[in-house]
Structures are given as C-alpha cells and as structure tokens.
Design an enzyme around this catalytic site. Sequence first.
Site, PDB file in Angstrom:
ATOM      1  N   SER A 125      -9.797 -34.544  18.001  1.00 42.95           N
ATOM      2  CA  SER A 125      -9.744 -35.071  19.556  1.00 42.95           C
ATOM      3  C   SER A 125     -10.044 -33.829  20.104  1.00 42.95           C
ATOM      4  CB  SER A 125      -8.024 -35.046  19.764  1.00 42.95           C
ATOM      5  OG  SER A 125      -7.811 -35.305  20.826  1.00 42.95           O
ATOM      6  N   GLU A 127      -8.544 -32.738  22.610  1.00 42.58           N
ATOM      7  CA  GLU A 127      -7.496 -31.915  23.008  1.00 42.58           C
ATOM      8  C   GLU A 127      -7.499 -30.419  22.036  1.00 42.58           C
ATOM      9  OE1 GLU A 127      -4.948 -32.627  25.379  1.00 42.58           O
ATOM     10  OE2 GLU A 127      -6.095 -34.277  26.192  1.00 42.58           O
ATOM     11  N   TYR A 149       0.492 -32.725  20.220  1.00 43.30           N
ATOM     12  CA  TYR A 149      -0.498 -33.713  19.850  1.00 43.30           C
ATOM     13  C   TYR A 149      -1.724 -32.920  19.305  1.00 43.30           C
ATOM     14  CZ  TYR A 149      -4.210 -37.059  19.993  1.00 43.30           C
ATOM     15  OH  TYR A 149      -5.377 -38.031  19.755  1.00 43.30           O
TER      16      TYR A 149
END
Length: 315
Positions: A125, A127, A149
Amino acid sequence: MKKALICGISGQDGAYLAKLLLSKGYIVCGTSRDAEISSFRNLLRLGIREEVKLESMSLTDFRSVLQVLTKIQPDEVYNLAGQSSVGLSFEQPVETLESIATGTLNLLEAIRFTGGHVKLYNAGSSECFGDTGDKAADENTPFRPRSPYAVAKAAAFWEVANYREAYGLFACSGILYNHESPLRPERFVTQKIVAAACRIARGSKEKLHLGDISVKRDWGWAPEYVEAMYLMLQQEQPDDYVIATGESHSLEEFVATAFSYVGLDWREHVVTDTSLYRPTDIACGRGNSAKAKEKLGWQAKYKMHDVVRMMIEAI
C-alpha cells in the site's frame, strides 16, 4: 491450465482479478473466512460467481492456510485479504496487524513449507510512504507509516522481501495507490461521495458529512490495477512495483467533480465534520510508476475524473 488462489476474493480487487484471470484461461480458486455464508456479491455482480471455486480459510491460522494451499496446489497466490480500511484501523489496530502482517507471514511460511514453487503477489500500500509532500514516491522512497493499517502493510512488505532474499521465493509486493470502482462499499469515502451525490440529485435532502477534504490522493481505476498484479507474476524475476497514475488531486476536487457530473454545486450539500478527522493522516499522496511502465509495460489510462464518471455511471 494455470491455477490461481486469490485470498480475499470477495473484495473489490479480488473480484476484478478473478474476472481477469478467468479471461486468461486460469482455474480460479478464492478464499473467504467463511465461504459457506459469504454473499460474494462482487463476484455475482461481475457474473463470475459460478466460475470460481471457493474455500474457507483464515489467514491468521497457519494450519488453515497450509491445508488450503496443499489442497488447491496453485501456481500463483494473490494475497489481497486483511482489514482494508485505513480509518477503521485506528479503531481496530490489533485485528488490522494480525490480518495483514500475520496473515502474510503465514502465507509465506506455508509456501516455503510446501516446497516454495508457488508465485506470490502481496498487496502492499502507498499508505506505507506516509507524507511525501509534492514528491512522487517510487520503489526507493522510505516508509513512514502514519496509521495502524500502514504499519501492518509495511511489516508485510518487509516479510515478503525477507522471504524472497532468504529463501529464494518468487514473492513480490505491489505498492498500489488509491484505486476505486463501483465495487467499493460505501465505507470508502469515494463511494460515499458518489452515492450521496446521486441520491441528492434524485431529490434526497441529506447532507454529505466529510472529514478533511484538503487531503490529496493519487486515484486510479481498480480494473486496471489488477492487471499490474497479474503482470508482476509473469516476470522472470520477482520484484516490487509502485502502481499509480502519477496525478494527485484533493478530496475537494473529487467531491466537486462528482457533484458537477450530476449537475449540482457541492458547496450546497457538503458539511465538514471534525469527528471524521483521523488522528494522523497523509496530506498528499502521489506515486511514480515509471518502473512498472518500463518493466511491466503497465501505465494507467484512467485518471481521477474518469474514475468519478465511471463510478457515477455504474449507479
């Protein structure tokens, strides 16, 4: 015929990937925590529910992973499972870490245990990068995760890299930026915006409550992004790739585009709700997928405005 196992087949990416692999002649098997009671509505929506073999598997249970891997004996495994909401990860950090980091480790260890001839794709990801300012992140950009996450995804990324280097597994991670589609549930802000805009255009008097709309993201089209996953496992050598459009837009722009498409001024219908702010967030996200273009021949065709239009047209 190649056989693929998709962990997390019931989600957006899992469903689109299953459709892609079926079109390429694969035998496709998918897992869910409880295949007996899962609705698999995305597979039904794409018209492929009956073409996919489904198994129950808990990624956090090594024995369960090993059993399914031994039973299916896939050529390729796509790990798309795990808690998938950044916002929810602040409320459920333990479940998030276990489902993503422990789940990925169980898959890697099960593949190694059974002989290591399976190719593994892991859903990384963007992120993980955290705030990169105006700089587009690539495969060499350091990770600075800003959510539970992202921490979990960063751990899974390094697990994959470690098993690739230590045991010679064909394992790679796709570091994907935001990618959307009509299969997104409404707990994702993009679908929340699109669905609300359409309801209001049909006469609903509701107000759309949103958090920080100044954040910028690199939004792509999910059916395109699953093609990149497939391509990564067709290479001679395993490697990690950033998958992105290279364009960054604010959430405010996304909102304005959606409301404009249905003939409305968003400012008359949107309310800023500070209770929806995250404890920490990424101000700006943008990816550089030059390596994917060079090595995989992959490049995003659809950008944010296309994504909004296609999501609205699907409602």
